[in-house]
Design a protein around this motif. Structure first.
Motif, PDB file in Angstrom:
ATOM      1  N   LYS A 183       0.807  -1.228   0.000  1.00  0.00           N
ATOM      2  CA  LYS A 183       0.000   0.000   0.000  1.00  0.00           C
ATOM      3  C   LYS A 183       0.840   1.279   0.000  1.00  0.00           C
ATOM      4  CE  LYS A 183      -3.984   2.278   2.048  1.00  0.00           C
ATOM      5  NZ  LYS A 183      -3.415   3.614   1.840  1.00  0.00           N
ATOM      6  N   PRO A 184       1.841   1.433   0.881  1.00  0.00           N
ATOM      7  CA  PRO A 184       2.624   2.670   0.831  1.00  0.00           C
ATOM      8  C   PRO A 184       3.424   2.841  -0.466  1.00  0.00           C
ATOM      9  CG  PRO A 184       3.516   1.152   2.482  1.00  0.00           C
ATOM     10  CD  PRO A 184       2.212   0.606   2.047  1.00  0.00           C
ATOM     11  N   VAL A 185       3.830   1.722  -1.073  1.00  0.00           N
ATOM     12  CA  VAL A 185       4.548   1.786  -2.356  1.00  0.00           C
ATOM     13  C   VAL A 185       3.592   2.275  -3.444  1.00  0.00           C
ATOM     14  CG1 VAL A 185       5.920   0.510  -4.036  1.00  0.00           C
ATOM     15  CG2 VAL A 185       6.028  -0.118  -1.620  1.00  0.00           C
ATOM     16  N   ILE A 186       2.394   1.689  -3.466  1.00  0.00           N
ATOM     17  CA  ILE A 186       1.382   2.086  -4.448  1.00  0.00           C
ATOM     18  C   ILE A 186       0.999   3.554  -4.260  1.00  0.00           C
ATOM     19  CG2 ILE A 186      -1.059   1.747  -5.044  1.00  0.00           C
ATOM     20  CD1 ILE A 186      -0.541  -1.297  -4.656  1.00  0.00           C
ATOM     21  N   ASP A 187       0.834   3.960  -2.990  1.00  0.00           N
ATOM     22  CA  ASP A 187       0.481   5.366  -2.711  1.00  0.00           C
ATOM     23  C   ASP A 187       1.578   6.318  -3.193  1.00  0.00           C
ATOM     24  OD1 ASP A 187      -1.893   4.573  -1.595  1.00  0.00           O
ATOM     25  OD2 ASP A 187      -1.235   4.763   0.487  1.00  0.00           O
ATOM     26  N   LEU A 188       2.836   5.910  -3.030  1.00  0.00           N
ATOM     27  CA  LEU A 188       3.960   6.731  -3.478  1.00  0.00           C
ATOM     28  C   LEU A 188       3.892   6.957  -4.989  1.00  0.00           C
ATOM     29  CD1 LEU A 188       6.796   8.080  -3.071  1.00  0.00           C
ATOM     30  CD2 LEU A 188       7.774   5.797  -3.445  1.00  0.00           C
ATOM     31  N   TYR A 189       3.715   5.866  -5.732  1.00  0.00           N
ATOM     32  CA  TYR A 189       3.701   5.994  -7.194  1.00  0.00           C
ATOM     33  C   TYR A 189       2.428   6.686  -7.690  1.00  0.00           C
ATOM     34  CZ  TYR A 189       7.839   3.073  -7.171  1.00  0.00           C
ATOM     35  OH  TYR A 189       9.109   2.590  -6.949  1.00  0.00           O
ATOM     36  N   LYS A 190       1.336   6.521  -6.943  1.00  0.00           N
ATOM     37  CA  LYS A 190       0.103   7.238  -7.286  1.00  0.00           C
ATOM     38  C   LYS A 190       0.331   8.742  -7.142  1.00  0.00           C
ATOM     39  CE  LYS A 190      -3.707   5.335  -5.833  1.00  0.00           C
ATOM     40  NZ  LYS A 190      -4.776   4.914  -4.888  1.00  0.00           N
ATOM     41  N   SER A 191       1.020   9.137  -6.071  1.00  0.00           N
ATOM     42  CA  SER A 191       1.290  10.563  -5.831  1.00  0.00           C
ATOM     43  C   SER A 191       2.210  11.146  -6.903  1.00  0.00           C
ATOM     44  CB  SER A 191       1.903  10.765  -4.441  1.00  0.00           C
ATOM     45  OG  SER A 191       3.256  10.325  -4.405  1.00  0.00           O
ATOM     46  N   GLN A 192       3.023  10.293  -7.521  1.00  0.00           N
ATOM     47  CA  GLN A 192       3.920  10.741  -8.593  1.00  0.00           C
ATOM     48  C   GLN A 192       3.228  10.752  -9.958  1.00  0.00           C
ATOM     49  OE1 GLN A 192       7.343   8.152  -8.375  1.00  0.00           O
ATOM     50  NE2 GLN A 192       8.142   9.131  -6.535  1.00  0.00           N
ATOM     51  N   GLY A 193       1.999  10.236  -9.994  1.00  0.00           N
ATOM     52  CA  GLY A 193       1.236  10.252 -11.239  1.00  0.00           C
ATOM     53  C   GLY A 193       1.658   9.205 -12.253  1.00  0.00           C
ATOM     54  N   ILE A 194       2.358   8.150 -11.791  1.00  0.00           N
ATOM     55  CA  ILE A 194       2.845   7.135 -12.747  1.00  0.00           C
ATOM     56  C   ILE A 194       2.196   5.771 -12.528  1.00  0.00           C
ATOM     57  CG2 ILE A 194       5.063   8.275 -13.122  1.00  0.00           C
ATOM     58  CD1 ILE A 194       6.317   6.247 -11.174  1.00  0.00           C
ATOM     59  N   LEU A 195       1.244   5.672 -11.585  1.00  0.00           N
ATOM     60  CA  LEU A 195       0.604   4.386 -11.284  1.00  0.00           C
ATOM     61  C   LEU A 195      -0.573   4.148 -12.225  1.00  0.00           C
ATOM     62  CD1 LEU A 195       0.620   2.021  -9.086  1.00  0.00           C
ATOM     63  CD2 LEU A 195      -1.386   3.205  -8.183  1.00  0.00           C
ATOM     64  N   HIS A 196      -0.619   2.945 -12.801  1.00  0.00           N
ATOM     65  CA  HIS A 196      -1.735   2.537 -13.646  1.00  0.00           C
ATOM     66  C   HIS A 196      -2.238   1.190 -13.130  1.00  0.00           C
ATOM     67  CE1 HIS A 196      -0.870   5.628 -16.748  1.00  0.00           C
ATOM     68  NE2 HIS A 196       0.369   5.472 -16.310  1.00  0.00           N
TER      69      HIS A 196
END
Length: 231
Positions: A183-196
């Motif tokens: 979850k914290p890894v996913i949240d990090l990449y979501k905040s960077q705008g690169i999570l799909h």
């Protein structure tokens, strides 16, 4: 390396719980888009087999059924990524934790992170049917990818095993642990705008959407950037 050469590099990672189809999708991405595919699980096994210093460290944890600590994983993976500094790549199984993601972030800017969201019942069905050749890590599924001879590896003919943590009684804890750590890894990449994120129960139905996304981001296969540098 100038900015023009940097633009030819594409760095991505794929995340998903055990049984989510990461390996299958990763291999399709690597084949279709020319990315170097680096699976942390495969690399761990290679390092152990080669008796490298890091591999021996890893072995002590694996033999005790423990997760490999962050500092050991990064010590193992970073030199491998340095060897691929001129190439575009796809990471599978790394970064697994927030600490690993922070270390990676300090050295490389990822262009994309793919997250697979597969329903629990689907994961349970896949993993309970999953058998593995321990020497190579080859995975078989009795439902859709069975071995040619039941219980035997196609390549070596050696016995297949089922991991204790693929058995139903251990599965819930294993998937819950993945969710907590990821979850914290996913949240990090979501905040960077690169999570799909992609959801579904069948890899073959998810794949066209991932293929379409990558096609829109990568108009041509990436070149080997070091080869394109001026002398």
């Amino acid at each position: 390396m100038n900015k023009k050469n940097m633009a030819k590099l594409f760095r991505a990672a794929i995340m998903g719980p055990p049984g989510s189809g990461k390996g299958t999708i990763s291999e399709r991405i690597a084949q279709s888009f020319g990315l170097q595919y680096l699976s942390s699980g495969h690399f761990l096994r290679e390092s152990i087999a080669a008796n490298t210093e890091a591999g021996m460290q890893v072995k002590t944890y694996v033999e005790r059924g423990m997760l490999v600590p962050d500092h050991v994983m990064t010590k193992l993976m970073m030199p491998r990524l340095e060897q691929l500094s001129c190439q575009s790549w796809l990471l599978d199984g790394f970064p697994r934790t927030f600490a690993q993601a922070q270390t990676l972030n300090g050295l490389y800017q990822l262009d994309m992170v793919i997250s697979l969201n597969i329903p629990f019942e689907t994961l349970k069905d896949r993993l309970s049917d999953r058998w593995i050749h321990p020497g190579s890590g080859r995975v078989y599924n009795m439902g859709f990818n069975p071995p040619r001879v039941q219980g035997k590896d196609d390549v070596t003919g050696q016995d297949l095993i089922q991991h204790d943590d693929d058995k139903p009684e251990a599965l819930m804890a294993r998937l819950r642990h993945y969710k907590d750590v990821a979850k914290p890894v996913i949240d990090l990449y979501k905040s960077q705008g690169i999570l799909h994120s992609f959801s579904g129960t069948e890899t073959d139905r998810i794949w066209p959407y991932i293929n379409s996304l990558l096609s829109s981001k990568m108009h041509t296969k990436p070149l080997h950037a070091c080869q394109s540098q001026a002398p």
